[in-house]
Design a protein around this motif. Structure first.
Motif, PDB file in Angstrom:
ATOM      1  N   ASN A  30       6.777  -7.142   4.601  1.00  0.00           N
ATOM      2  CA  ASN A  30       6.618  -7.000   3.138  1.00  0.00           C
ATOM      3  C   ASN A  30       7.687  -7.784   2.370  1.00  0.00           C
ATOM      4  O   ASN A  30       7.974  -7.506   1.224  1.00  0.00           O
ATOM      5  CB  ASN A  30       6.573  -5.542   2.706  1.00  0.00           C
ATOM      6  CG  ASN A  30       7.907  -4.849   2.844  1.00  0.00           C
ATOM      7  OD1 ASN A  30       8.842  -5.398   3.424  1.00  0.00           O
ATOM      8  ND2 ASN A  30       8.002  -3.657   2.299  1.00  0.00           N
ATOM      9  N   LEU A  57      10.856  -7.976   2.378  1.00  0.00           N
ATOM     10  CA  LEU A  57      12.203  -7.550   2.000  1.00  0.00           C
ATOM     11  C   LEU A  57      13.192  -8.490   2.667  1.00  0.00           C
ATOM     12  O   LEU A  57      14.317  -8.664   2.209  1.00  0.00           O
ATOM     13  CB  LEU A  57      12.461  -6.098   2.422  1.00  0.00           C
ATOM     14  CG  LEU A  57      11.743  -5.028   1.599  1.00  0.00           C
ATOM     15  CD1 LEU A  57      12.135  -3.640   2.056  1.00  0.00           C
ATOM     16  CD2 LEU A  57      12.026  -5.186   0.116  1.00  0.00           C
ATOM     17  N   GLN A  95       4.306  -9.928  -4.470  1.00  0.00           N
ATOM     18  CA  GLN A  95       4.035  -8.626  -5.094  1.00  0.00           C
ATOM     19  C   GLN A  95       2.658  -8.109  -4.720  1.00  0.00           C
ATOM     20  O   GLN A  95       2.460  -6.919  -4.512  1.00  0.00           O
ATOM     21  CB  GLN A  95       4.190  -8.739  -6.611  1.00  0.00           C
ATOM     22  CG  GLN A  95       5.655  -8.759  -6.994  1.00  0.00           C
ATOM     23  CD  GLN A  95       5.861  -8.635  -8.483  1.00  0.00           C
ATOM     24  OE1 GLN A  95       4.940  -8.312  -9.210  1.00  0.00           O
ATOM     25  NE2 GLN A  95       7.070  -8.889  -8.934  1.00  0.00           N
ATOM     26  N   ARG A 140       3.057  -6.601  -1.388  1.00  0.00           N
ATOM     27  CA  ARG A 140       3.828  -5.355  -1.407  1.00  0.00           C
ATOM     28  C   ARG A 140       2.997  -4.189  -1.941  1.00  0.00           C
ATOM     29  O   ARG A 140       3.217  -3.043  -1.565  1.00  0.00           O
ATOM     30  CB  ARG A 140       5.084  -5.536  -2.255  1.00  0.00           C
ATOM     31  CG  ARG A 140       6.157  -6.312  -1.523  1.00  0.00           C
ATOM     32  CD  ARG A 140       7.318  -6.582  -2.436  1.00  0.00           C
ATOM     33  NE  ARG A 140       8.366  -7.307  -1.730  1.00  0.00           N
ATOM     34  CZ  ARG A 140       9.345  -7.939  -2.368  1.00  0.00           C
ATOM     35  NH1 ARG A 140       9.396  -7.948  -3.687  1.00  0.00           N
ATOM     36  NH2 ARG A 140      10.271  -8.564  -1.673  1.00  0.00           N
ATOM     37  N   ARG A 141       2.052  -4.507  -2.815  1.00  0.00           N
ATOM     38  CA  ARG A 141       1.188  -3.430  -3.303  1.00  0.00           C
ATOM     39  C   ARG A 141       0.245  -2.956  -2.218  1.00  0.00           C
ATOM     40  O   ARG A 141      -0.191  -1.813  -2.219  1.00  0.00           O
ATOM     41  CB  ARG A 141       0.380  -3.926  -4.504  1.00  0.00           C
ATOM     42  CG  ARG A 141       1.219  -3.987  -5.750  1.00  0.00           C
ATOM     43  CD  ARG A 141       0.539  -4.790  -6.829  1.00  0.00           C
ATOM     44  NE  ARG A 141       1.570  -5.363  -7.687  1.00  0.00           N
ATOM     45  CZ  ARG A 141       1.328  -6.170  -8.705  1.00  0.00           C
ATOM     46  NH1 ARG A 141       0.085  -6.526  -8.977  1.00  0.00           N
ATOM     47  NH2 ARG A 141       2.305  -6.640  -9.427  1.00  0.00           N
ATOM     48  N   MET A 173       5.999   1.281   2.233  1.00  0.00           N
ATOM     49  CA  MET A 173       7.095   1.304   3.196  1.00  0.00           C
ATOM     50  C   MET A 173       7.880   2.597   3.071  1.00  0.00           C
ATOM     51  O   MET A 173       8.160   3.065   1.968  1.00  0.00           O
ATOM     52  CB  MET A 173       8.024   0.126   2.971  1.00  0.00           C
ATOM     53  CG  MET A 173       9.107   0.032   4.037  1.00  0.00           C
ATOM     54  SD  MET A 173       9.851  -1.587   4.024  1.00  0.00           S
ATOM     55  CE  MET A 173      10.471  -1.717   5.679  1.00  0.00           C
ATOM     56  N   SER A 194       4.795   6.210  -1.363  1.00  0.00           N
ATOM     57  CA  SER A 194       4.173   4.976  -0.888  1.00  0.00           C
ATOM     58  C   SER A 194       2.659   5.063  -0.965  1.00  0.00           C
ATOM     59  O   SER A 194       1.991   4.117  -1.360  1.00  0.00           O
ATOM     60  CB  SER A 194       4.575   4.716   0.566  1.00  0.00           C
ATOM     61  OG  SER A 194       5.929   4.405   0.630  1.00  0.00           O
ATOM     62  N   MET A 230       0.408   4.218  -4.142  1.00  0.00           N
ATOM     63  CA  MET A 230      -0.050   2.871  -4.486  1.00  0.00           C
ATOM     64  C   MET A 230      -1.327   2.515  -3.737  1.00  0.00           C
ATOM     65  O   MET A 230      -1.792   1.385  -3.795  1.00  0.00           O
ATOM     66  CB  MET A 230       1.045   1.847  -4.169  1.00  0.00           C
ATOM     67  CG  MET A 230       2.212   1.873  -5.134  1.00  0.00           C
ATOM     68  SD  MET A 230       1.720   1.455  -6.807  1.00  0.00           S
ATOM     69  CE  MET A 230       1.513  -0.321  -6.663  1.00  0.00           C
TER      70      MET A 230
END
Lengths: 464, 258
Positions: free
Chosen positions: B66, B68, B91, B94-95, B99, B168, B171
């Motif tokens: 993701n 990071l 982004q 990540r959506r 995590m 988490s 989302m």
């Protein structure tokens, strides 16, 4: 942080008075020797102090000039403005604390924590230095106006406090009314000519925008309605200001303690957002912003405030367009803001750095953008962490406002110059006026410091 | 490493439709290489457990998925989107991927409910009421609806981690990444968190779990990945992995922890 649990401390065995005295002052030979030397010294100093305060001092240097100390050269026939201002500000304070306490109560109830509203006695104790200062003023004065004003302040404060009882949906309204009252307090003194309607109009527009209910209307309708209401509010405030121009006394003619307090308040309010922006710029990923902010901060922090204040008077004109002019007080506010925002920036930066990286990562992992992460996750925590340091900076700024005296602005300390120009007090009363001015600064600075400590203690509640 | 890839050619392939594909991923921290040529594909609704000694690159691997951490070579695709420097892509991914961190990373200044609704409201622009309704049903799912109005600091470690899982899930991710979710917990709280994860796996969530909980791996994993020194050493079903490991390093590791 955890709330301290109440445990019964084991009580020491009750002893006689002489026993307690002995254990406190003569627990061992060394302490005993210190007690023996210090006691007469303290008694002597106390005696001399009391002798000065109650016998020798010429307090009439202060008591005959109380109005001068408080409002300086502010026109006497406009004094009513100051009285109305004080009442409005007291009302604002009442509504603000009432709303704030109610919001705290809501949060505590939701989190299942106990909440006890502030008590009268507790409030008196919290602000005892301010109350003591006001009482001293009241007992020195020979006219009824201060007494009436003080009574009005109490009534207005208690009246405003009733906001505590308002239902929850009116919380936002409470905050907006506070803001409106604060601003009205400012306007009563300074007048409403020129572009003064703009801030008031913005407050009114935001108020309507925020408090318009959403549920009853379709989305597009709501948005249109809200825009309409906001624009309408702006326009009607403008119309109101044009219809009733209130000619006040602009801040160029403010002086005395009134100037000291407003100057400090304005600089504090201005330097906070500037400091915040500087701190963010210093941590920005754009090198140009970073270097600019860093060099500004380091430049300002390397220069004494008094130098900056003088530069504000003599050099600010170089930066302004030709023909525009700023009054001396505006210049000093600009210089004070430049100075304080550099320090605020460093304090905020410390708060930003103290936050664990996991907080940002958690926001990133949820797909939040960097602005949302900053606004909703990082800043709320970072700013809470630095409140004590920030208040410390503001206290020091408040005291440094006395430097305006060197710029020939007649603030609280500067009033002494006027007092000792009077025939009666050319020679006598210098110490007395100094003691009085020191007491005034101390009362406010001490109250701020206590509030900051209190905030520091309370901040952890329910958090971490 | 090519021979190794061929050995596990079938095992690195996912069962179903691929949702995460890592091809030849290398990652450096300065001069130190944390990941060497990682190739793995995770399929939809698959549970992959990653185990290995500390410092073997397990966390780095899922943090690369993701973004990071940024990988230096190779390619990572999540749900068909290639991870690049493009902020929008990142982004987007990540959506899609939730995590859960070892140290929970809840927001201490927000209530449990606000922790969960923050991202849906900020990112997906869901109305407050709807977001809170969602959050409450998630809290029911992780078994702590009564804590909704409390602050993270008032909860136990196990409860905090369950809130983090709910946060988490709010989302509605397609993939969940777990970075040692039980390692910071007191022993008596590990089970309540693992139970939630088991439920999640049964519900068909695609999961990559870095953990030391071998019981969980045995019971829930479709495949187990063993990593050591930044390399994937062995991949297989739990059965194969715990009863009949092929590599010496795997055997050594299992003998140390079991």
């Amino acid at each position: 942080m955890t709330t301290p649990t109440k445990t019964e401390a084991p009580r020491p065995p009750a002893t006689t008075l002489s026993g307690r005295l002995k254990s406190r002052f003569f627990p061992n030979p060394w302490s005993g020797a210190v007690s023996i030397i210090l006691t007469p010294l303290l008694i002597y100093l106390g005696y001399r102090t009391l002798l000065f305060v109650f016998v020798n001092a010429r307090w009439d240097a202060v008591s005959r000039n109380l109005t001068l100390f408080m409002q300086g050269t502010y026109p006497r026939d406009q004094q009513w403005r100051l009285v109305v201002q004080v009442l409005l500000l007291a009302l604002a304070l009442g509504v603000g604390t009432g709303t704030g306490s109610a919001a705290a109560r809501d949060r505590a109830e939701e989190a299942g924590l106990a909440y006890s509203p502030p008590s009268v006695l507790g409030t008196l104790r919290r602000f005892w230095s301010l109350i003591a200062f006001v009482l001293i003023l009241l007992f020195m004065t020979g006219t009824p106006v201060p007494w009436i004003t003080a009574a009005g302040v109490v009534v207005a404060g208690l009246l405003g406090w009733q906001a505590f009882r308002l239902p929850r949906r009116l919380r936002m309204a409470g905050w907006l009314v506070t803001l409106l009252l604060l601003f009205a307090g400012f306007q009563v003194v300074s007048g409403t000519v020129g572009a003064a309607w703009v801030p008031m109009g913005v407050i009114a527009a935001v108020a309507l925008w925020k408090t318009t209910p959403e549920k009853r209307f379709a989305l597009r309708m709501t948005l249109l309605l809200k825009v309409g209401l906001a624009v309408g509010a702006l326009a009607s405030v403008r119309a109101l200001y044009l219809a009733f121009p209130l000619v006040g006394v602009g801040w160029d003619n403010w002086s005395g303690f009134h100037l000291t307090l407003w100057w400090s308040a304005i600089v504090i309010v201005l330097s906070f957002p500037f400091g915040l922006l500087l701190a963010l710029a210093r941590r920005s990923s754009l090198p140009a912003l970073r270097y600019l902010s860093t060099s500004y901060i380091e430049l300002i922090r390397g220069v004494p405030l008094i130098t900056l204040l003088f530069m504000g008077q003599f050099m600010l004109g170089f930066l302004l367009p030709v023909g525009s002019s700023l009054s001396r007080i505006s210049r000093s506010i600009a210089a004070g803001t430049m100075f304080t925002s550099a320090y605020v920036a460093e304090i905020v930066r410390g708060g930003l750095q103290s936050l664990p990286a996991g907080q940002t990562e958690a926001g990133q992992a949820l797909g939040m953008g960097s602005t949302a992460i900053m606004r909703k996750i990082v800043l709320p925590q970072a700013l809470r962490a630095v409140i004590p340091a920030m208040v410390g900076q503001f206290i020091s700024l408040f005291k440094d406002s006395s430097l305006l005296f060197i710029l020939n602005l007649v603030e609280f300390l500067g009033v002494r110059g006027l007092v000792h120009a009077q025939a009666d007090f050319r020679v006598v009363g210098h110490a007395e006026t100094l003691v009085f001015v020191a007491l005034g600064y101390w009362a406010f600075a001490f109250a701020m410091s206590r509030e900051s400590q209190r905030l520091e203690r309370r901040l952890g509640v329910g958090v971490r | 490493m090519t021979d190794q890839r061929s050995v596990f050619a079938d095992a690195t392939q996912a069962k179903g439709e691929a949702i995460i594909e890592c091809v030849g991923v290398d990652k450096f921290f300065g001069d130190f290489q944390a990941l060497y040529d990682i190739n793995i594909t995770v399929g939809l609704q698959e549970v992959v457990v990653v185990i290995g000694p500390s410092g073997s690159g397990k966390s780095t691997l899922i943090r690369c998925i993701n973004r990071l951490e940024k990988h230096d070579r190779g390619s990572i695709r999540v749900d068909g989107i290639e991870l690049t420097d493009d902020v929008r892509n990142v982004q987007e991914i990540r959506r899609e991927t939730g995590m859960v961190f070892q140290s929970f990373n809840l927001f201490p200044h927000l209530t449990v409910l606000d922790n969960i609704t923050l991202a849906p409201r900020q990112v997906r622009h869901i109305a407050k009421d709807a977001a809170e309704e969602d959050a409450m049903s998630l809290l029911e799912r992780v078994g702590i609806p009564e804590q909704a109005r409390k602050y993270p600091g008032q909860l136990s470690g196990g409860q905090q981690q369950r809130v983090a899982i709910a946060r988490s899930l709010a989302m509605k991710p397609k993939v969940m990444l777990f970075d040692e979710p039980t390692s910071a917990l007191d022993p008596e709280m590990i089970k309540e968190v693992l139970d939630v994860m088991v439920e999640l796996a049964k519900g068909g969530m695609t999961m990559i779990v870095v953990t030391h909980e071998m019981g969980f791996a045995r019971a829930v994993a479709d495949r187990v990945v063993f990593m050591s020194d930044g390399r994937i050493v062995e991949v297989g079903t739990p059965e194969h992995f715990f009863t009949n490991p092929e590599e010496d390093r795997t055997k050594l590791f299992l003998s140390q922890i079991l």
